[in-house]
Design a protein around this motif. Structure first.
Motif, PDB file in Angstrom:
ATOM      1  N   ALA A   1      47.250  -5.738  15.929  1.00  0.00           N
ATOM      2  CA  ALA A   1      45.823  -5.586  16.274  1.00  0.00           C
ATOM      3  C   ALA A   1      45.004  -4.464  15.607  1.00  0.00           C
TER       4      ALA A   1
ATOM      5  N   THR B   1      41.484  -5.122  14.986  1.00  0.00           N
ATOM      6  CA  THR B   1      40.391  -5.369  16.198  1.00  0.00           C
ATOM      7  C   THR B   1      39.561  -4.355  16.527  1.00  0.00           C
TER       8      THR B   1
ATOM      9  N   TRP C   1      36.365  -3.489  27.518  1.00  0.00           N
ATOM     10  CA  TRP C   1      36.896  -4.237  26.534  1.00  0.00           C
ATOM     11  C   TRP C   1      36.676  -5.931  26.972  1.00  0.00           C
TER      12      TRP C   1
ATOM     13  N   GLN D   1      34.810 -11.986  19.592  1.00  0.00           N
ATOM     14  CA  GLN D   1      36.272 -11.918  19.021  1.00  0.00           C
ATOM     15  C   GLN D   1      36.792 -10.969  18.431  1.00  0.00           C
ATOM     16  N   ASN D   2      37.982 -10.651  18.326  1.00  0.00           N
ATOM     17  CA  ASN D   2      38.563  -9.588  17.697  1.00  0.00           C
ATOM     18  C   ASN D   2      38.552  -8.473  18.409  1.00  0.00           C
ATOM     19  N   VAL D   3      38.494  -8.565  19.870  1.00  0.00           N
ATOM     20  CA  VAL D   3      38.086  -7.308  20.631  1.00  0.00           C
ATOM     21  C   VAL D   3      39.472  -6.627  21.025  1.00  0.00           C
ATOM     22  N   THR D   4      40.603  -7.109  21.863  1.00  0.00           N
ATOM     23  CA  THR D   4      41.654  -6.434  21.879  1.00  0.00           C
ATOM     24  C   THR D   4      42.687  -6.856  21.383  1.00  0.00           C
ATOM     25  N   TRP D   5      42.574  -8.248  20.688  1.00  0.00           N
ATOM     26  CA  TRP D   5      43.781  -8.877  19.783  1.00  0.00           C
ATOM     27  C   TRP D   5      42.881  -9.693  18.992  1.00  0.00           C
ATOM     28  N   PRO D   6      43.680 -10.152  17.871  1.00  0.00           N
ATOM     29  CA  PRO D   6      42.735 -10.963  16.867  1.00  0.00           C
ATOM     30  C   PRO D   6      42.475 -12.128  17.295  1.00  0.00           C
TER      31      PRO D   6
ATOM     32  N   THR E   1      46.518 -15.295  25.389  1.00  0.00           N
ATOM     33  CA  THR E   1      46.324 -15.717  23.890  1.00  0.00           C
ATOM     34  C   THR E   1      47.137 -16.945  23.464  1.00  0.00           C
TER      35      THR E   1
ATOM     36  N   GLY F   1      46.746  -8.641  24.279  1.00  0.00           N
ATOM     37  CA  GLY F   1      45.770  -7.497  24.064  1.00  0.00           C
ATOM     38  C   GLY F   1      45.619  -6.575  25.385  1.00  0.00           C
TER      39      GLY F   1
END
Length: 506
Positions: free
Chosen positions: A39, A42, A79, A88-93, A115, A346
């Motif tokens: 992460a 992110t 978040w 996308q790619n906020v708290t997890w890819p 996810t 995430g």
């Protein structure tokens, strides 16, 4: 089929021999390093300088200093709302295909990201549970029988770029192809959203199945079994499912339901407790000589523990910014902790809302003791749901009744606070006698409650009501079946509304 079952059982035994339980501290450090590494690019990872954390000599301490504790509201506001908007790619890819709608007792509106990595982690945890069956005394042909998983609808809510549903429905919708041979009620019935319709269909199809294992929340499993027995004119469920040996429970304490459930069986089952939440598969019971569950330490979830004390919690049941937070390595047995998790979905240092107690540190085994917001402490009672449940078990024995549900609140009467309880049972009992026995049991179990009873808590009242009243309320105001849970503690305003509803049913 018995030969196949023997082969499967031997394969599980062999797998158990060539795999070993991970060292808890090492496994958790490796999980945290994996989470931070994946992460780091992110938005969340950049904000909290994950790349720099990876160079620290003490990754756990560096992580705790860099990342604040979150509850759902904070993570959503800061978040997760971006995920629902399609970012996308906020708290997890990557992007976000699924959101689990929380079915917990504190909120009806939580949307938890699930996810692909989390779905894979849940599948791996399920395999760990299956592999632990080698520790239980089960016949070989058990491993060829079908598994009835009573969960939420697999018919998910379609949004612009994602789907929403309860975690049990999302998991069932993503079962591997090989497992669907064993899975009942099957995707078609599982997709039915109406609870009564789903249960009727299950009752109709039940005689054609060979069920070896059940899973689901006890109250809803009990209602389903009663419908099957009534519809098919049975004395007990083993008349059509003679190979039923295992019940995998979770979500709520099982013991209050044991007595009433066992009336539906020809013989007691092997009971296995699990800890599957909207945020992940956290723990599972791995051996028969305990009801505690072993944390799953090496599968995408990093655990932290906050001592559940007034010094660490604010008035809203949230962890204070300066609270003392421990790793699993630092935590101790027989202490109530608020559980924090960081996961491959995430969630970061996320207060899941449960309190737990470590019962065996060497085995990393825990019990769920309550909810941070379902801890009755309005006038100093400091009662956990765990203590309430134990008291209910004593009442069952003393009054020879079955207590499946209960709810309590601190309410004002004549200007003073009392604890008012509604207790759901199959039989009536004298309310004053029950109140006196409950009061005594809680005084014996909790010194803080005993002190409160001599000062600010002026009385205890109980009303024993048909347990069906709880389920009718759940159907009308929350949701019937699936993973829906009955709250154990209510605020006074909510309790008064519940009380009015119950009185209208009388």
């Amino acid at each position: 089929m018995a030969v196949i079952g023997e082969l499967i059982k031997k394969a599980i035994d062999v797998y158990g021999l060539i795999t070993s339980e991970p060292d808890p501290a090492t496994a958790q450090r490796e999980v945290l390093r994996h989470l931070i590494t994946k992460a780091r690019l992110t938005a969340f990872g950049k904000k909290h300088q994950f790349s720099d954390l990876l160079t620290s000599d003490d990754l756990v301490k560096a992580f705790q200093q860099a990342v604040p504790v979150h509850d759902y509201d904070k993570l959503y506001t800061d978040w997760w709302h971006y995920l629902l908007e399609g970012h996308q790619n906020v708290t997890w890819p990557g992007g976000q295909q699924y959101f689990a709608l929380s079915s917990g007792t504190t909120s009806n509106s939580k949307a938890i990201p699930v996810t692909d990595d989390m779905l894979e982690a849940i599948r791996k945890s399920g395999i760990q549970q299956v592999m632990s069956l080698k520790n239980f005394d089960l016949p070989s042909d058990f491993f060829t029988k079908q598994i009835l998983m009573l969960g939420s609808s697999t018919s998910l809510i379609e949004k612009d770029d994602h789907q929403e549903g309860e975690i049990s429905g999302i998991s069932a919708a993503n079962l591997p192809a090989w497992f669907r041979t064993f899975y009942k009620p099957g995707i078609e019935i599982a997709s039915i959203k109406d609870w009564d319709e789903k249960v009727r269909k299950i009752a109709q199809e039940a005689p054609t199945w060979d069920i070896g294992s059940l899973s689901g929340i006890p109250s809803w499993v009990e209602m389903m079994l009663k419908e099957i027995i009534t519809y098919n004119r049975l004395s007990n469920i083993h008349e059509i499912w003679p190979n039923l040996h295992v019940y995998t429970t979770g979500g709520v304490a099982f013991e209050p339901y044991r007595k009433s459930l066992e009336k539906l069986f020809a013989r007691p089952l092997t009971y296995i407790d699990t800890y599957l939440t909207s945020e992940g598969y956290l723990a599972t019971q791995k051996r028969p000589d305990t009801s505690s569950m072993a944390l799953i330490l090496d599968n995408g979830i990093f655990f932290e523990f906050v001592p559940f004390t007034d010094e660490n919690m604010d008035e809203n049941g949230r962890v204070k910014p300066d609270a003392r937070v421990l790793s699993l390595e630092e935590a101790e047995e027989n202490t109530d902790y608020v559980l924090l998790i960081s996961t491959v979905s995430g969630t970061w240092r996320y207060m899941i809302g449960d309190t737990v107690m470590i019962t065996d540190k060497q085995r990393s085994e825990i019990k769920i003791t309550g909810r941070t917001k379902h801890f009755l402490n309005v006038v100093g009672e400091q009662l956990s749901v765990f203590q309430m449940t134990q008291a209910m078990q004593k009442l069952q024995q003393q009054f020879d009744i079955e207590i499946q549900e209960f709810v309590v609140a601190a309410v004002r009467k004549d200007g003073e606070y009392i604890n008012k309880w509604f207790i759901g049972s199959d039989r009536t009992a004298d309310d004053q006698q029950v109140a006196a026995a409950l009061d005594q049991a809680l005084c014996e179990a909790n010194k803080n409650y005993k002190v409160a009873r001599s000062k600010s808590l002026k009385g205890v009242e109980t009303e024993v009501i048909p347990v069906e009243h709880f389920y009718r309320w759940s159907e009308e105001y929350k949701k019937l079946g699936g993973q829906a849970k009955i709250p154990r503690v209510m605020k006074e305003e909510d309790f008064r509304e519940f009380e009015q509803y119950i009185k209208a049913l009388a």
